[in-house]
Design a protein around this motif. Sequence first.
Motif, PDB file in Angstrom:
ATOM      1  N   LEU A   1      78.761 147.549  34.495  1.00 37.96           N
ATOM      2  CA  LEU A   1      78.303 146.181  34.701  1.00 37.96           C
ATOM      3  C   LEU A   1      77.528 146.040  36.006  1.00 37.96           C
ATOM      4  O   LEU A   1      77.797 146.723  36.981  1.00 37.96           O
ATOM      5  CB  LEU A   1      79.497 145.231  34.706  1.00 37.96           C
ATOM      6  CG  LEU A   1      80.363 145.213  33.445  1.00 37.96           C
ATOM      7  CD1 LEU A   1      81.443 144.147  33.569  1.00 37.96           C
ATOM      8  CD2 LEU A   1      79.534 145.010  32.195  1.00 37.96           C
ATOM      9  N   MET A   2      76.554 145.124  35.965  1.00 36.77           N
ATOM     10  CA  MET A   2      75.764 144.834  37.164  1.00 36.77           C
ATOM     11  C   MET A   2      75.730 143.334  37.374  1.00 36.77           C
ATOM     12  O   MET A   2      75.822 142.551  36.427  1.00 36.77           O
ATOM     13  CB  MET A   2      74.348 145.391  37.029  1.00 36.77           C
ATOM     14  CG  MET A   2      73.551 144.843  35.860  1.00 36.77           C
ATOM     15  SD  MET A   2      71.905 145.598  35.764  1.00 36.77           S
ATOM     16  CE  MET A   2      71.304 144.856  34.233  1.00 36.77           C
ATOM     17  N   GLY A   3      75.591 142.937  38.638  1.00 41.96           N
ATOM     18  CA  GLY A   3      75.519 141.528  38.966  1.00 41.96           C
ATOM     19  C   GLY A   3      74.102 141.009  39.003  1.00 41.96           C
ATOM     20  O   GLY A   3      73.877 139.807  38.984  1.00 41.96           O
ATOM     21  N   SER A   4      73.122 141.921  39.077  1.00 40.54           N
ATOM     22  CA  SER A   4      71.712 141.537  39.093  1.00 40.54           C
ATOM     23  C   SER A   4      70.896 142.769  38.745  1.00 40.54           C
ATOM     24  O   SER A   4      71.389 143.902  38.781  1.00 40.54           O
ATOM     25  CB  SER A   4      71.294 141.019  40.474  1.00 40.54           C
ATOM     26  OG  SER A   4      71.292 142.082  41.422  1.00 40.54           O
ATOM     27  N   ASP A   5      69.623 142.542  38.420  1.00 41.01           N
ATOM     28  CA  ASP A   5      68.731 143.674  38.145  1.00 41.01           C
ATOM     29  C   ASP A   5      68.619 144.579  39.365  1.00 41.01           C
ATOM     30  O   ASP A   5      68.560 145.800  39.250  1.00 41.01           O
ATOM     31  CB  ASP A   5      67.343 143.166  37.752  1.00 41.01           C
ATOM     32  CG  ASP A   5      67.348 142.389  36.454  1.00 41.01           C
ATOM     33  OD1 ASP A   5      67.335 143.027  35.388  1.00 41.01           O
ATOM     34  OD2 ASP A   5      67.373 141.143  36.504  1.00 41.01           O
ATOM     35  N   ARG A   6      68.596 143.972  40.546  1.00 39.10           N
ATOM     36  CA  ARG A   6      68.482 144.752  41.780  1.00 39.10           C
ATOM     37  C   ARG A   6      69.707 145.638  41.991  1.00 39.10           C
ATOM     38  O   ARG A   6      69.589 146.787  42.416  1.00 39.10           O
ATOM     39  CB  ARG A   6      68.313 143.808  42.972  1.00 39.10           C
ATOM     40  CG  ARG A   6      66.986 143.078  42.989  1.00 39.10           C
ATOM     41  CD  ARG A   6      65.854 144.029  43.257  1.00 39.10           C
ATOM     42  NE  ARG A   6      64.563 143.363  43.175  1.00 39.10           N
ATOM     43  CZ  ARG A   6      63.423 144.000  43.036  1.00 39.10           C
ATOM     44  NH1 ARG A   6      63.406 145.313  42.956  1.00 39.10           N
ATOM     45  NH2 ARG A   6      62.276 143.341  42.973  1.00 39.10           N
ATOM     46  N   GLU A   7      70.881 145.088  41.706  1.00 39.31           N
ATOM     47  CA  GLU A   7      72.101 145.892  41.829  1.00 39.31           C
ATOM     48  C   GLU A   7      72.048 147.082  40.873  1.00 39.31           C
ATOM     49  O   GLU A   7      72.437 148.197  41.219  1.00 39.31           O
ATOM     50  CB  GLU A   7      73.334 145.049  41.510  1.00 39.31           C
ATOM     51  CG  GLU A   7      73.853 144.255  42.676  1.00 39.31           C
ATOM     52  CD  GLU A   7      75.199 143.607  42.361  1.00 39.31           C
ATOM     53  OE1 GLU A   7      75.852 144.016  41.382  1.00 39.31           O
ATOM     54  OE2 GLU A   7      75.585 142.682  43.088  1.00 39.31           O
ATOM     55  N   GLY A   8      71.595 146.826  39.646  1.00 38.60           N
ATOM     56  CA  GLY A   8      71.492 147.897  38.666  1.00 38.60           C
ATOM     57  C   GLY A   8      70.543 148.986  39.123  1.00 38.60           C
ATOM     58  O   GLY A   8      70.843 150.178  39.007  1.00 38.60           O
ATOM     59  N   LEU A   9      69.404 148.584  39.661  1.00 41.85           N
ATOM     60  CA  LEU A   9      68.423 149.544  40.178  1.00 41.85           C
ATOM     61  C   LEU A   9      69.020 150.369  41.304  1.00 41.85           C
ATOM     62  O   LEU A   9      68.848 151.598  41.365  1.00 41.85           O
ATOM     63  CB  LEU A   9      67.176 148.803  40.659  1.00 41.85           C
ATOM     64  CG  LEU A   9      66.093 149.652  41.319  1.00 41.85           C
ATOM     65  CD1 LEU A   9      65.542 150.694  40.355  1.00 41.85           C
ATOM     66  CD2 LEU A   9      64.963 148.747  41.843  1.00 41.85           C
ATOM     67  N   GLN A  10      69.738 149.720  42.200  1.00 42.40           N
ATOM     68  CA  GLN A  10      70.367 150.436  43.313  1.00 42.40           C
ATOM     69  C   GLN A  10      71.390 151.448  42.800  1.00 42.40           C
ATOM     70  O   GLN A  10      71.507 152.556  43.328  1.00 42.40           O
ATOM     71  CB  GLN A  10      71.037 149.444  44.263  1.00 42.40           C
ATOM     72  CG  GLN A  10      70.051 148.600  45.057  1.00 42.40           C
ATOM     73  CD  GLN A  10      70.717 147.456  45.795  1.00 42.40           C
ATOM     74  OE1 GLN A  10      71.939 147.326  45.778  1.00 42.40           O
ATOM     75  NE2 GLN A  10      69.928 146.617  46.448  1.00 42.40           N
ATOM     76  N   LYS A  11      72.121 151.069  41.753  1.00 42.76           N
ATOM     77  CA  LYS A  11      73.113 151.969  41.188  1.00 42.76           C
ATOM     78  C   LYS A  11      72.453 153.212  40.600  1.00 42.76           C
ATOM     79  O   LYS A  11      72.929 154.333  40.769  1.00 42.76           O
ATOM     80  CB  LYS A  11      73.908 151.225  40.107  1.00 42.76           C
ATOM     81  CG  LYS A  11      75.254 151.862  39.788  1.00 42.76           C
ATOM     82  CD  LYS A  11      76.193 151.734  40.971  1.00 42.76           C
ATOM     83  CE  LYS A  11      77.569 152.294  40.636  1.00 42.76           C
ATOM     84  NZ  LYS A  11      78.459 152.261  41.803  1.00 42.76           N
TER      85      LYS A  11
END
Length: 369
Positions: free
Chosen positions: A78-88
């Motif tokens: 799970l991600m809280g935002s697109d940016r968080e997903g990209l960072q992951k």
Amino acid sequence: MRVGETKGAISDLRKGRISRRELNRLMAYLGIGIAGASVFGRQARAADNLSVLTWSGYDIPEMAPDYYKKHPKPDFMLMGSDREGLQKVRAGYQPDLAHDTSFIVQTYRDAGLIDPIDLSRLTHWNEVFPPLQKLEFVDNQMWIAPCSWGNSSVVYRPDLVKPKEESWEILWDPSLKGRLSQRDDVEVVALAGLLIGAKDRYAMTDDELAKAKEKLLAQKPLLRFYWSSQTDLEQSLSSGEVVASYAWNASAALLKKQGVPIAMMQPKEGMLTWTDGLVLFKNRRGPTDLAYEFINAYMAPEVGKFLIEDYGYGSANMEAFKIADKERLEALGIEDPDRTLNGAIFIKEIRKDLQTKYNEVFDYVKFSS
């Protein structure tokens, strides 16, 4: 306790009580987000299973029922935002698929992280609204499998204000001073760019940014507040404290359901529209055939019906609107999706080298006295 709170929050999302963004904030508060997703998202995965990066509430069988009939649940992160997903992903997480908003697709593509979508393998491609088929079609290739969309526009109280015309400019009307609200997000700089006639509101020149800044500074003293909580905005509209604001269609639908007189504009300058879907990662470990099976299940009209009726978002699949509840469509203001999408202005990514400048403009305006 956390499991119960999470289930309750997802139930609220389905009933339109909270937004996806508010659910993500709650999940983070409960410790179930990017940091805690490993509790249930990094299970030992079978060789024939998929790893999917997605949002809270989208890791459920209703989002891909045909897939779940044949295969085990994917390994979700799970991600809280697109940016968080990209960072992951940049930190080493390797999904096979990700459910992302279209504006970040360019970043993934330019970084060489995703493959184009093979349209010949999409069962429902011909059912996708034409404007969404073009959105991330670059270099003669499609880079996202569209699934859902939603609108940002002016939501207002027709019993308390009578707009002279349907326009974003109502949020700059001096006669409504102290009764207006604006979203607390750098996207409003791009909105100002739209109104000052910028050639490309996501890549404004210094002169255009200066004009956008002046536009927002002129609005600042007229505002009751900048909103970040959808609940706060909805309460202010319900009470009449605010009579017009930048808002999403889900807020209009919720207020209508509560019996509040509310309307959502079709501004002459255009609605702002986001869309999202699945992207296919280049370094995937799951079988490609399985990935496309998941994508096709995700894009089915029955899933679109679920998105409309339970989550309050539009479906990318035209057929979903034929089977969705008509009253729900009217409440959301998307009973004529062709008109909405053909007149939409899609939200995009601010050009990378200009993001700092945009943030500086918004911060200056927001914190100016």
